[in-house]
Design a protein around this motif. Structure first.
Motif, mmCIF file in Angstrom:
data_model
loop_
_atom_site.group_PDB
_atom_site.id
_atom_site.type_symbol
_atom_site.label_atom_id
_atom_site.label_comp_id
_atom_site.label_asym_id
_atom_site.label_seq_id
_atom_site.Cartn_x
_atom_site.Cartn_y
_atom_site.Cartn_z
ATOM 1 N N GLN A 27 0.839 -1.202 0.000
ATOM 2 C CA GLN A 27 0.000 0.000 0.000
ATOM 3 C C GLN A 27 0.874 1.253 0.000
ATOM 4 O O GLN A 27 0.596 2.207 -0.715
ATOM 5 C CB GLN A 27 -0.940 0.005 1.211
ATOM 6 N N GLY A 28 1.930 1.252 0.786
ATOM 7 C CA GLY A 28 2.862 2.373 0.780
ATOM 8 C C GLY A 28 3.520 2.557 -0.568
ATOM 9 O O GLY A 28 3.701 3.687 -1.047
ATOM 10 N N ARG A 30 2.197 1.800 -3.434
ATOM 11 C CA ARG A 30 1.202 2.357 -4.358
ATOM 12 C C ARG A 30 1.220 3.877 -4.312
ATOM 13 O O ARG A 30 1.155 4.539 -5.340
ATOM 14 C CB ARG A 30 -0.199 1.852 -3.995
ATOM 15 N N VAL A 31 1.296 4.418 -3.123
ATOM 16 C CA VAL A 31 1.320 5.872 -2.951
ATOM 17 C C VAL A 31 2.600 6.444 -3.553
ATOM 18 O O VAL A 31 2.564 7.398 -4.335
ATOM 19 C CB VAL A 31 1.196 6.243 -1.459
ATOM 20 N N THR A 34 2.917 6.298 -7.510
ATOM 21 C CA THR A 34 2.145 7.305 -8.241
ATOM 22 C C THR A 34 2.946 8.601 -8.359
ATOM 23 O O THR A 34 3.051 9.183 -9.446
ATOM 24 C CB THR A 34 0.798 7.565 -7.548
#
Length: 170
Positions: A27-28, A30-31, A34
């Motif tokens: 999840q980290g 993914r940020v 981007t």
């Protein structure tokens, strides 16, 4: 009296803990990915602008290459754990993947910080004077990326490890 959440053990198996840690890491990423992709895409278009050749000095070109390759390296670092997870799927390598992903994440953050610093310096140098470019470099590299991403968490980690050692000692 409140209890520190870190002092409360989770009621999870080793497998559940590894699943949670991997999901938190991904999840980290993914940020971060981007942001890296936007920066990288921008950098890929810069040399094709009409004024790039005439407005960018030799130092500016060097900054551009540092920013470009830093963003490319950061992209590789943030994407690698996802690809490795797919290739090593169902082989019982989750603990290894988490360790690798953590290392890739730190290396990717460092490369992203270098890239952001170089890109910011290039833009400020193109629009202003050397003093402003130097100030931008210091603010982005040292105060923002350096402090927020590395120094502050490192100091927090040292304090936490020191407290843990004190509670372990008789």
């Amino acid at each position: 009296m409140s209890v520190d959440p870190s002092d409360k053990p989770r009621n999870e198996t080793e497998h559940e803990r590894l699943d949670r840690q991997l999901m938190e890491l991904l999840q980290g990423f993914r940020v971060a990915t981007t942001g890296v992709q936007v920066l990288f895409a921008f950098l890929l278009t810069v040399p094709f602008s009409a004024s790039f050749d005439t407005k960018v000095s030799e130092l500016g070109r060097a900054l551009f290459y540092v920013a470009l390759f830093g963003a490319g390296f950061a992209s590789v670092c943030f994407i690698a754990p996802v690809i490795q997870h797919r290739i090593l799927f169902r082989l019982g390598q989750k603990a290894l993947l988490i360790r690798r992903a953590n290392r890739f994440g730190i290396a990717g953050a460092f490369a992203l910080g270098v890239s952001m610093t170089a890109a910011t310096t290039l833009v400020v140098q193109s629009l202003s004077d050397e003093a402003a470019a130097t100030a931008a470099t210091i603010v982005v590299a040292v105060l923002l990326c350096g402090w927020a991403w590395f120094v502050q968490p490192y100091l927090t980690r040292r304090r936490a490890e020191g407290r843990a050692r004190k509670t372990e000692d008789p």
